[in-house]
Enzyme design. Sequence first.
Site, PDB file in Angstrom:
ATOM      1  N   SER A 201      -4.617  -1.152   7.779  1.00  7.91           N
ATOM      2  CA  SER A 201      -4.210  -2.480   7.335  1.00  7.91           C
ATOM      3  C   SER A 201      -4.945  -3.565   8.113  1.00  7.91           C
ATOM      4  CB  SER A 201      -2.687  -2.622   7.459  1.00  7.91           C
ATOM      5  OG  SER A 201      -2.232  -3.783   6.824  1.00  7.91           O
ATOM      6  N   ASP A 354      -5.961  -9.073   3.759  1.00  5.02           N
ATOM      7  CA  ASP A 354      -6.372  -8.227   4.884  1.00  5.02           C
ATOM      8  C   ASP A 354      -7.269  -7.098   4.391  1.00  5.02           C
ATOM      9  OD1 ASP A 354      -4.385  -6.819   3.581  1.00  5.02           O
ATOM     10  OD2 ASP A 354      -3.334  -6.200   5.389  1.00  5.02           O
ATOM     11  N   ASP A 356      -7.169  -3.903   3.753  1.00  6.83           N
ATOM     12  CA  ASP A 356      -6.760  -3.003   2.680  1.00  6.83           C
ATOM     13  C   ASP A 356      -6.080  -3.746   1.539  1.00  6.83           C
ATOM     14  OD1 ASP A 356      -4.418  -3.609   3.963  1.00  6.83           O
ATOM     15  OD2 ASP A 356      -3.706  -1.555   4.144  1.00  6.83           O
ATOM     16  N   ASP A 358      -3.304  -5.375   1.020  1.00  8.19           N
ATOM     17  CA  ASP A 358      -1.896  -5.336   0.629  1.00  8.19           C
ATOM     18  C   ASP A 358      -1.158  -6.589   1.087  1.00  8.19           C
ATOM     19  OD1 ASP A 358      -1.836  -4.718   3.328  1.00  8.19           O
ATOM     20  OD2 ASP A 358      -0.582  -2.940   3.120  1.00  8.19           O
TER      21      ASP A 358
END
Length: 665
Positions: A201, A354, A356, A358
């Site tokens: 993340s 961010d 990734d 999410d």
Amino acid sequence: MTEQLPAMSADVEELNSRIARAVADGRLMESTAKNICTLLAGTSTDLYLKAINQLTDGCEWPELNDRFYQTLAFGTGGLRGRTIGKIVTAAERGNAREDERPQFPCVGTNAMNFFNVSRATRGLVAFLHDWNRRKEISATPKIVIAHDPRFFSKEFAELAAKVAAESGCDACVFEGPRSVPELSFAVRYLKASSGVVITASHNPPYDNGYKVYFSDGAQVIEPHASEIIAKVNAIRTESFTPVPKDRQGKVTTIGKDVDQAYMRRLETLILDPQVIREAKSLRIIYTPLHGTGSVIIKPMLTRLGFNFQVVPEQDCFDGRFATVKSPNPENAEALTMAINLAQSEHADLVVATDPDCDRMGAAVRAGDGKMKLLTGNQIGSLLAWYRIKTLFDKGVLNEQNASRAVIIKTFVTTDLQKAIADYYGLRCVETLTGFKYIGAKLGNYERAIPEHLRQNYADLTENETRRLRLAHSSFYVFGGEESYGYSGADFVRDKDGNGAVIMFCEVAAYAKSRGQTVDQLLDEIFATFGYFAEKTSSLVFEGAEGANKIARLAESYSTQPFFEVLGSRVIGIKNFQTDMVEDVEGDLTPKEKMSIFELEDRTRIAVRPSGTEPKIKCYLFAQRQPENEKFDSTELSRIKAQVGEKLDRLWDWLRKDAESRLRPR
């Protein structure tokens, strides 16, 4: 020391002796010594021995303890740990230069490396085979695998696919970096048994992780999580014998087809296309912070007709995240380049995702002309209010069916969203932190539809699923976490930065079409529903010693709660570790080391260990309700200042209280 390293050579015998002395002297933990034995006993490479030898030669006992005191376990984000050690050994550096990524990942049982990726994948596949046997499913299990642009992510994804196939499981691997929400969507779209995404993340560049999803597209929860962990923990070596060739799975590359299917569903998140057409002057700056968001968000904003620019320096995959201190859209620093571009281009809105994709952060041009950062609670409240209001305006929701509509938030997310839901007659469900719990609720709502009507549910259109949910189950309108995670539909079962950008751009367009800034729209919501403010801070404790402090603090809040804060009496305590806590739907909340304290002045304090980072997270909540029907602007400004000062004093008190709890007694 109860276990000895295998007598492979004089080098190993000498290492064995040094480790035994370090344990006897109290410099090395017993668990560290045991895990070193486990790792070296099950490998055919000399890389691990060389790295451990260098650390013991240098008496780097704290580093060895950090790397080996435990084996990575699933938390709220699956596996997550360092893939580059605090000290990089010569063996790990390999042929890489000092300014380059090491050739090999961090050696250790408590690190993200090939050892743990192999074990995790074999444990997951073993669970899937068992699941198929129990459910009498004859088909070969299928795993969808995605990865972000972090260091070693591509290699970990390729290894996971290879191990899965050699263990009798089909693997579908994205051709390049893809986001967490697209992986969640792809699991259901491809009718897979499970999904894996290699990501940490928004963590620092030296971290990586391994998140596991079940066939419903949501992150695994109990009882599946414990079953998978048991399978993984039973595997003590990374070497294994592949199943016979005729029983091995296939590895397939996926990409553009899934992208297009996902984008078609994302397009349905727009509730009022006319608003976008009426706000052509809205100017947007977007940054993917070197991550996966650029894959989907750029073409989606173009498709929807938004006027946007991308921060060019951050529009590239880069595991170093070289232009930011941390690739976390929660942090003001991460948005600096985007805000500077917004100032020079006179843009109205900055959105950032961010690595990734999410999570989404945002800054808006306020009434005074300056760019203003919004909190995750404020973004979520704007989204919840706009989506509920617009669904009523469009006639999708009305007084008769509103009770079947639901928003979901975590216990540590602002109560403003609950106030908005109550006003419109919607249900507000609260869950533990971690979008997997929201994903689990979405699975429950799908299963509540009569079975003969929900055949091929994932293939139905958004209008068809909405009709079924409103008629037979619960219609999910919005869900969110204060930590910048949001979702506006159930075709993704995790937080969705792609969807969040699209939804928030529509909110900004709505404000623009009314001649307002987003900041002014938020004040209008505060004036109507009351002023709600929050402060989230953390106490960080790294390494093995830090983990001990976190555990002590969490236990202290549970067994020795405080009963008065700054002169306000505590009138209610929820201890999620010991109490039986039910949500508004009657579902029992899983146990977690979290305590929530309610004060007589309607202030709340929540404390919990992070599931993904070495910290205790502290959440402070305050609110003020208007004495008359609404706040006027002068009154609202005064209350904002008062509440802000109160939250600062509250955090100072809580920090000092934590320090006193950690002092030797």
